[in-house]
Design an enzyme around this catalytic site. Structure first.
Site, PDB file in Angstrom:
ATOM      1  N   GLY A  29       0.762  -1.424   0.059  1.00 44.00           N
ATOM      2  CA  GLY A  29       0.067   0.011  -0.085  1.00 44.00           C
ATOM      3  C   GLY A  29       0.681   1.212  -0.035  1.00 44.00           C
ATOM      4  O   GLY A  29       0.375   2.527  -0.095  1.00 44.00           O
ATOM      5  N   CYS A 238     -28.310  -8.559 -15.962  1.00 39.50           N
ATOM      6  CA  CYS A 238     -27.718  -8.254 -17.371  1.00 39.50           C
ATOM      7  C   CYS A 238     -28.809  -8.914 -18.564  1.00 39.50           C
ATOM      8  O   CYS A 238     -29.118  -9.995 -18.473  1.00 39.50           O
ATOM      9  CB  CYS A 238     -26.326  -9.201 -17.449  1.00 39.50           C
ATOM     10  N   CYS A 241     -26.835 -11.876 -20.373  1.00 35.57           N
ATOM     11  CA  CYS A 241     -26.383 -13.103 -19.679  1.00 35.57           C
ATOM     12  C   CYS A 241     -27.296 -13.516 -18.575  1.00 35.57           C
ATOM     13  O   CYS A 241     -27.337 -14.631 -18.063  1.00 35.57           O
ATOM     14  CB  CYS A 241     -24.927 -13.053 -19.566  1.00 35.57           C
ATOM     15  N   CYS A 263     -23.660  -6.377 -18.525  1.00 34.71           N
ATOM     16  CA  CYS A 263     -22.492  -6.641 -17.822  1.00 34.71           C
ATOM     17  C   CYS A 263     -21.291  -5.806 -18.375  1.00 34.71           C
ATOM     18  O   CYS A 263     -20.947  -5.662 -19.681  1.00 34.71           O
ATOM     19  CB  CYS A 263     -21.630  -7.982 -17.919  1.00 34.71           C
ATOM     20  N   CYS A 269     -19.272 -12.018 -19.637  1.00 35.85           N
ATOM     21  CA  CYS A 269     -20.619 -11.965 -19.972  1.00 35.85           C
ATOM     22  C   CYS A 269     -20.699 -12.969 -21.065  1.00 35.85           C
ATOM     23  O   CYS A 269     -21.697 -13.774 -21.287  1.00 35.85           O
ATOM     24  CB  CYS A 269     -21.182 -10.533 -20.627  1.00 35.85           C
TER      25      CYS A 269
HETATM   26 ZN   LIG Z   1     -23.802 -10.247 -19.000  1.00 35.26          ZN
END
Ligand SMILES: [Zn+2]
Lengths: 277, 203
Positions: A29, A238, A241, A263, A269
């Site tokens: 970090g 979505c 999909c 997506c 997807c």
């Molecule tokens: Zn999708």
């Protein structure tokens, strides 16, 4: 190759970046300064990420490049073509087949696995920059773990909007020490930073800073007891999909202003649609 | 006899770097570095020699502990990497040491609170290195815990365990025996476990 060294950068520059990468994984970090080189692309194109990719890439790597989750945007296509040309590496769009993934603004939906490296393109590496413009001061704030201002900023959101309004580049704390900017990924992706099996490297070209999250590292999004961290959620799934768990983009489908949600991760997807079909 | 360099400097150093990067990001994992080893009489083995060839150049300063310091090592380092040899350990980017070196306190660079990266990385030559042993490490890069046997480890692990009290300042270490290499960065927490009951004592 025509006059370029393998992966474009000269060996001395790669060694300098490699030494800085070892410090970055040893101090998770923490932003390590490095003497960046110019890349043959403008800064907005992820030159920081490209310098890291060029320094780690080997001829047996398989490279994937995404921009906002998609493999086919101009930015992703250009960077992929660049490394094909200067390193001759195999490329892929499949998250699971890639050994190195360079990304702008997303973490893939498919779980990353041990041995993979995710390289983030970072525009502004310093999470405290919007509060304190001086690099000397922000360094001191990190040194003293003086992160109260960050909480004040997030709490102002709550006072004004009733919730934390920050949705991108949402600050995290790495291994309970450094506050870090995860780059402009949606906060939806923040939980994927925690105990991920992959090594995550972050490169900022303009400011010449790099930082890292090793695999299996604790990463927490900053929040408050009465306002715990929450990720984005959608009522829709979505349209292509049917996923109910992925990060969705709203797209306009015709001139009449009809819209649908799909997506943002195109490989995820398409893989799902292939499996459903 | 001159020590061997990398056969294919560009691709060999990339391959070795990825192993070193994985070692440093997953502390306590063992990696076998494949390269031409220095001569049998050399004070360091293949893995440390590979790390020096991969990481050093004109911009780096290397400090060599007295017990490892030979004209052949100095000559080979200068010839193959062009690095500068440091007299002052506090100015060294890399320090080549043994566990014995660390019996005396040496003032390596540990960086500052603002720039903890301005520190010395130890390259430690070991007589033995195994992933089962009394030293338990945990922290970033480690799912729960890993174990190490580093031979005579008291002074070495004591030195590395001090990192924890001054983090983020500190020393990172690459530890190697022949071709085998592991890493303990400053982020690792180190405990010694007694064999009988596996109870641990913080260092
Ligand atoms: Zn999708």
């Amino acid at each position: 190759m025509n006059g370029y060294n393998f992966a474009y950068l000269d060996e001395q520059t790669k060694r300098m970046i490699r030494r800085a990468l070892l410090k970055a994984v040893a101090i998770p970090g923490y932003q390590v300064p490095f003497g960046g080189r110019e890349m043959p692309m403008p800064y907005g194109w992820g030159t920081g990420g490209m310098q890291l990719t060029a320094s780690i890439l080997g001829s047996d790597d398989v490279l994937k490049v995404i921009d906002q989750g998609a493999d086919d945007t101009t930015n992703a296509v250009s960077i992929r073509a660049f490394f094909q040309r200067v390193a001759g590496v195999e490329t892929t769009t499949a998250t699971t087949s890639a050994s190195v993934i360079q990304t702008r603004h997303r973490i893939p939906e498919a779980a990353l696995s041990h041995g993979q490296i995710l390289v983030f393109q970072v525009p502004i590496p310093e999470p405290l920059r919007f509060i304190e413009p001086s690099e000397q001061e922000t360094r001191l704030m990190h040194a003293l773990e003086e992160y109260g201002v960050m909480h004040v900023k997030l709490y102002e959101d709550i006072a004004r909007y009733g919730h934390i309004a920050t949705t991108y580049a949402y600050p995290v704390k790495v291994d309970d020490r450094y506050v870090m900017d995860p780059s402009p990924i949606p906060k939806f992706d923040n939980p994927k930073l925690h105990m991920n099996e992959a090594l995550m490297l972050f490169g900022a070209g303009r400011e010449k800073r790099l930082y890292a999250i090793p695999p299996y590292t604790r990463v927490e999004s900053l929040d408050f007891e009465d306002h715990p961290f929450e990720i984005q959620a959608w009522d829709e799934c979505c349209a292509l999909c049917g996923s109910e768990t992925s990060y969705l983009d709203e797209v306009i489908t015709d001139d009449a202003g009809n819209r649908m949600f799909v997506c943002s991760d195109t490989d995820y997807c398409m893989t799902r649609r292939g499996e459903v079909a | 006899m001159l020590w061997p360099g990398l056969t294919d400097p560009v691709h060999d150093s990339q391959r070795l770097f990825r192993q070193i990067l994985q070692a440093m990001s997953e502390p306590g994992t063992l990696h076998n570095l494949d390269l031409d080893a220095p001569p049998e009489v050399a004070p360091i083995g293949a893995a440390l020699w590979g790390a020096l060839l991969t990481l050093c150049d004109l911009d780096t300063r290397v400090w060599i502990a007295r017990e490892l310091d030979t004209p052949a090592l100095r000559e080979a380092l200068s010839f193959h990497t062009g690095c500068r040899l440091a007299d002052d350990p506090a100015s060294a980017d890399f320090a080549v040491v043994t566990p014995t070196t660390l019996h005396t306190e040496i003032a390596f660079a540990t960086g500052s609170d603002e720039y903890p990266d301005r520190s010395t990385t130890l390259l430690v030559s070991l007589d033995s290195l195994n992933d089962q042993g009394p030293w338990q490490i945990s922290g970033p890069g480690i799912p729960e815990r890993r174990w190490l046997d580093v031979g005579d480890g008291e002074a070495l692990m004591g030195c590395l365990a001090r990192n924890h009290t001054q983090f983020p300042r500190g020393l990172d270490a690459l530890l190697a025996c022949d071709a085998r290499l592991t890493a303990i960065p400053r982020s690792s927490r180190i405990e010694k476990c007694l064999k009988e009951d596996r109870s641990c004592m913080s260092q």
